[in-house]
Design an enzyme around this catalytic site. Structure first.
Site, PDB file in Angstrom:
ATOM      1  N   CYS A 188       0.798  -1.234   0.000  1.00 34.12           N
ATOM      2  CA  CYS A 188       0.000   0.000   0.000  1.00 34.12           C
ATOM      3  C   CYS A 188       0.826   1.276   0.000  1.00 34.12           C
ATOM      4  O   CYS A 188       0.520   2.213  -0.738  1.00 34.12           O
ATOM      5  CB  CYS A 188      -0.987   0.001   1.161  1.00 34.12           C
ATOM      6  SG  CYS A 188      -0.241   0.162   2.806  1.00 34.12           S
ATOM      7  N   HIS A 223      -2.300   0.968   7.043  1.00 31.24           N
ATOM      8  CA  HIS A 223      -2.701   1.069   5.644  1.00 31.24           C
ATOM      9  C   HIS A 223      -2.763   2.538   5.244  1.00 31.24           C
ATOM     10  O   HIS A 223      -3.199   3.391   6.017  1.00 31.24           O
ATOM     11  CB  HIS A 223      -4.053   0.410   5.395  1.00 31.24           C
ATOM     12  CG  HIS A 223      -4.462   0.472   3.952  1.00 31.24           C
ATOM     13  ND1 HIS A 223      -3.788  -0.216   2.959  1.00 31.24           N
ATOM     14  CD2 HIS A 223      -5.426   1.190   3.321  1.00 31.24           C
ATOM     15  CE1 HIS A 223      -4.335   0.053   1.798  1.00 31.24           C
ATOM     16  NE2 HIS A 223      -5.322   0.911   1.981  1.00 31.24           N
ATOM     17  N   ASP A 264      -7.421   4.893  -3.530  1.00 34.53           N
ATOM     18  CA  ASP A 264      -6.541   3.881  -2.933  1.00 34.53           C
ATOM     19  C   ASP A 264      -6.195   2.858  -4.012  1.00 34.53           C
ATOM     20  O   ASP A 264      -7.089   2.229  -4.581  1.00 34.53           O
ATOM     21  CB  ASP A 264      -7.261   3.214  -1.760  1.00 34.53           C
ATOM     22  CG  ASP A 264      -6.408   2.200  -1.016  1.00 34.53           C
ATOM     23  OD1 ASP A 264      -5.269   1.923  -1.454  1.00 34.53           O
ATOM     24  OD2 ASP A 264      -6.877   1.681   0.005  1.00 34.53           O
TER      25      ASP A 264
END
Length: 285
Positions: A83, A122, A137
């Site tokens: 991420c 995250h 994202d």
């Protein structure tokens, strides 16, 4: 680039980011005005091209978040990342295109016990547009957002693959995805801005701490059209919202390396470290 606000994500060496190489990597052509339509197209092309993967963690290699390292790995590699790597690269492209981007942090709820509270490990982005405020994202593996979501709660929002929704409680947001007819929690977050140094600390924990899941299991994902493709350890899962799911098992390091290359477009690092890690995954050692 858009004017910087104190809360926007400050990325070192942003002016040295090779925007043309990034756009070529994801196959984007044409004008790139900082609009919702552009954001949707770039996010979709990013997750459809650059895979999610944790091979560096498994091979006990350091994960660098500076833009030079990310470009070498994910644009010219060809590799993917997790991420922090994905969303820092994505944020750099968006900022160079004139988008106003704020970094956020989330607690992962995906596949976690309902009563557990995990750390904020995250990364996601908040993008302020004339059309409103959106979250974006590109780095959540098999449930990566196929498109930006309006920061609005209580209703399903369509994406190129599955519907998502945001729920709110006080100042906390909860992201959910509808898969196989059920709403499943993905992560929770608030709007407290995060900076590059915050992500460096969280990324170190994810990549280097002995108890981190990223050092223990193999996780790879990249969609092909509307089909979700994910590799968890030695099991490949293929799921099309309009068709049956498929599962395949692999029994050798050579087979894993082959599927990484052929299905996910990953040039896996050569050497004994990664091979030993893949062998441990296959044997359950």
């Amino acid at each position: 680039m858009a004017p910087q606000h104190p809360d926007t994500l400050q990325l070192p060496d942003l002016t040295a980011f090779d925007l043309d190489a990034y756009l070529a990597r994801i196959g984007y052509q044409g004008e790139c005005p900082p609009t919702l339509a552009t954001l949707r197209e770039i996010q979709w092309r990013h997750i459809s091209t650059i895979p999610f993967e944790n091979l560096s963690c498994l091979a006990d290699e350091p994960v660098a978040l500076d833009l030079a390292a990310l470009q070498a790995k994910m644009i010219h590699g060809p590799r993917g990342g997790y991420c922090f790597e994905h969303n820092i690269l994505f944020a750099a492209a968006l900022q160079r295109l004139g988008f106003v981007v704020t970094g956020l942090a989330a607690r992962v709820l995906w596949k976690a016990p309902a009563d557990s509270t995990g750390p904020r490990t995250h990364m996601l982005l908040k993008v302020d547009l004339p059309e409103g405020t959106y979250i974006a994202d590109t780095g959540f593996g098999g449930a990566s957002l196929p498109g930006p979501l309006e920061l609005a709660t209580g209703h399903a929002q369509a994406t190129p693959i599955e519907p998502y929704r945001l729920l709110a409680k006080a100042d906390l947001f909860r992201l959910e995805v509808e898969m196989r007819g059920e709403w499943q929690p993905v992560y929770s977050f608030d709007l407290q801005p995060q900076q590059f140094v915050d992500y460096e600390v969280a990324s170190w924990f994810v990549s280097a701490h002995p108890t981190s899941r990223f050092r223990q299991v193999l996780m790879v994902a990249r969609p092909a059209g509307r089909r979700r493709q994910s590799l968890f350890n030695a099991e490949l899962k293929l799921h099309d919202p309009d068709a049956r799911s498929e599962r395949r098992q692999f029994g050798s390091v050579a087979e894993l390396r082959q599927v990484l290359a052929e299905l996910f477009g990953i040039e896996a690092p050569a050497g004994a470290k990664l091979d030993a890690a893949l062998e441990r995954i296959l044997t359950g050692a």
